[in-house]
Scaffold this active site. Structure first.
Site, short mmCIF file in Angstrom:
data_model
loop_
_atom_site.label_atom_id
_atom_site.label_comp_id
_atom_site.label_asym_id
_atom_site.label_seq_id
_atom_site.Cartn_x
_atom_site.Cartn_y
_atom_site.Cartn_z
N HIS A 10 -2.54 2.71 12.26
CA HIS A 10 -3.78 2.11 11.73
C HIS A 10 -3.99 2.65 10.33
O HIS A 10 -4.61 3.70 10.12
CB HIS A 10 -4.95 2.45 12.66
CG HIS A 10 -6.23 1.76 12.30
ND1 HIS A 10 -7.19 1.44 13.23
CD2 HIS A 10 -6.72 1.33 11.11
CE1 HIS A 10 -8.21 0.84 12.63
NE2 HIS A 10 -7.95 0.78 11.33
N ASP B 70 -6.66 5.24 8.79
CA ASP B 70 -7.46 4.08 8.36
C ASP B 70 -7.34 3.88 6.84
O ASP B 70 -6.51 3.08 6.40
CB ASP B 70 -8.92 4.23 8.81
CG ASP B 70 -9.63 2.89 9.02
OD1 ASP B 70 -8.99 1.84 8.86
OD2 ASP B 70 -10.83 2.90 9.33
N ASP B 71 -8.22 4.55 6.07
CA ASP B 71 -8.22 4.42 4.60
C ASP B 71 -8.26 5.82 4.01
O ASP B 71 -9.32 6.27 3.53
CB ASP B 71 -9.44 3.61 4.16
CG ASP B 71 -9.44 2.21 4.77
OD1 ASP B 71 -8.69 1.35 4.28
OD2 ASP B 71 -10.18 2.00 5.75
N GLU C 117 -15.29 -1.25 16.53
CA GLU C 117 -15.56 -0.20 15.53
C GLU C 117 -17.08 -0.16 15.34
O GLU C 117 -17.72 0.80 15.71
CB GLU C 117 -14.83 -0.51 14.21
CG GLU C 117 -15.07 0.53 13.11
CD GLU C 117 -14.46 0.14 11.75
OE1 GLU C 117 -14.18 -1.06 11.53
OE2 GLU C 117 -14.29 1.05 10.91
N HIS D 13 -4.53 1.03 6.31
CA HIS D 13 -4.65 -0.07 5.35
C HIS D 13 -4.03 0.41 4.04
O HIS D 13 -4.53 1.38 3.45
CB HIS D 13 -6.11 -0.44 5.13
CG HIS D 13 -6.82 -0.83 6.40
ND1 HIS D 13 -6.95 -2.14 6.80
CD2 HIS D 13 -7.40 -0.08 7.37
CE1 HIS D 13 -7.60 -2.18 7.95
NE2 HIS D 13 -7.89 -0.93 8.32
#
Ligand SMILES: Nc1ncnc2[nH]cnc12
Ligand SMILES: [Zn+2]
Length: 330
Positions: free
Chosen positions: A9, A270-271, A192, A11
């Protein structure tokens, strides 16, 4: 933490560090509304998912050429490798670039160039997951899948991201059906900020094989039982949840309860440029805040390889799993 792991996961646009953002802005003649990297970093205070997405999309203006996308992915892979990532399944948001006039081929070929040499350069195997922006229309998603057709050899799965509440998975039934017909695998962000019902829709209507986040399943014991029985992987992102205020503080994160319930949990970043850390940093953070012991950490790493789309290469999966077993915690 250098424990071998798969990152499922992530990005790629969320790995844009301020220093690279400024370098690309200069190269491409883009003016950023911040004078310095410190000033930009100071803007990384978010109230919720939308307040983060506003900055995330604005900063992407600096990404314009194939080289930019290759450089972005290469920088991520170097950082991931340094934190024990052995395999990465990487999201990208083509509509965030085509909307700015960057052709989808520029995005995919740029990322693809970095990914195809990643194993040799960084020792990290990779896959690419094309995500649709759920706050755009279903027609836009179908058009994007169509535009990606010349590049499908580089893409293993589709995903669904961006503003969740008000954009239920059911909206994207047609594009998930079309992707299935093309032989693509399927994941989606659900639970989420959105309710457990969105997780059910992602499973029942989109046919996803993994749920990205899935945190709010804990509000629905029947759903938890189903996810456990079917061994549906959840790609959790603990530092993201704290930064976007889905959980108050890391010590309150339900990861230990989720693991105890038998859910197939994985830990991801994630980020990472925005949320304070890469995959290994997320492992360190949950170890420290939630007092996870080495066996729990090893389980999370094992889960990541079980959940990875490595069905076509079971030998590789077995090799990574044996690295997990051989890892010595200090
Ligand atoms: N955490 C997240 N949730 C939804 N969409 C995203 N796009 C990038 N990061 C995201
Ligand atoms: Zn995400």
């Amino acid at each position: 933490m250098h424990l071998p792991k798969a990152e499922l996961h992530l990005h790629i646009e969320g790995t844009l560090e301020p220093e690279l953002a400024f370098a690309l802005a200069e190269r491409n003649g883009v003016t950023l509304p911040y004078a310095t990297t410190d000033e930009l970093r100071a803007a990384y205070e978010f109230d919720d998912l939308q307040s983060f997405l506003d900055l995330y999309y604005a900063l992407m203006a600096v990404l314009r050429t194939e080289d930019d996308f290759a450089e972005l992915a290469d920088a991520y892979l170097a950082r991931a490798a340094a934190q024990g990532v052995r395999h990465a399944e990487i999201f990208f948001d083509p509509q965030a670039h085509t909307a700015r006039g960057v052709p989808i081929g520029t995005v995919i070929e740029g990322l693809g160039r970095a990914l195809e040499r990643s194993e040799e350069t960084h020792g990290v195997s990779t896959q690419l997951i094309l995500c649709f922006l759920r706050d755009l229309s279903a027609e836009s998603a179908l058009g994007t899948l169509d535009a990606a057709k010349p590049y499908l050899h580089r893409i293993s799965a589709i995903g669904l991201d961006s503003a969740e509440v008000g954009h239920p998975p059911a909206k994207f039934r047609a594009v998930y059906e079309a992707a299935t017909a093309l032989g693509l695998r399927k994941v989606a962000h659900a639970g989420e900020e959105g309710p457990p019902e969105y997780i059910r829709e992602a499973l029942d209507i989109l046919g996803v094989e993994r749920v990205d986040h899935g945190l709010r399943c804990m509000e629905d014991p029947e759903l938890v039982a189903r996810l456990v029985a079917d061994r549906v992987p959840l790609t959790l992102c603990p530092l993201s949840n704290v930064t976007l205020r889905t959980v108050d503080k890391l010590a309150d994160h339900p990861l230990p309860e989720m693991m105890a319930a038998g859910l197939l949990c994985t830990v991801n970043s994630d980020d990472p440029a925005y949320f304070g850390g890469y995959a290994g940093d997320n492992f360190d953070a949950v170890r420290d805040a939630l007092a996870l012991d080495p066996e729990q950490l090893r389980t999370l790493a094992r889960n990541s390889f079980e959940a990875a789309f490595l069905d076509h290469d079971e030998e590789r999966r077995a090799r990574y799993l044996s690295e997990v077993e051989a890892y010595a915690f200090d």
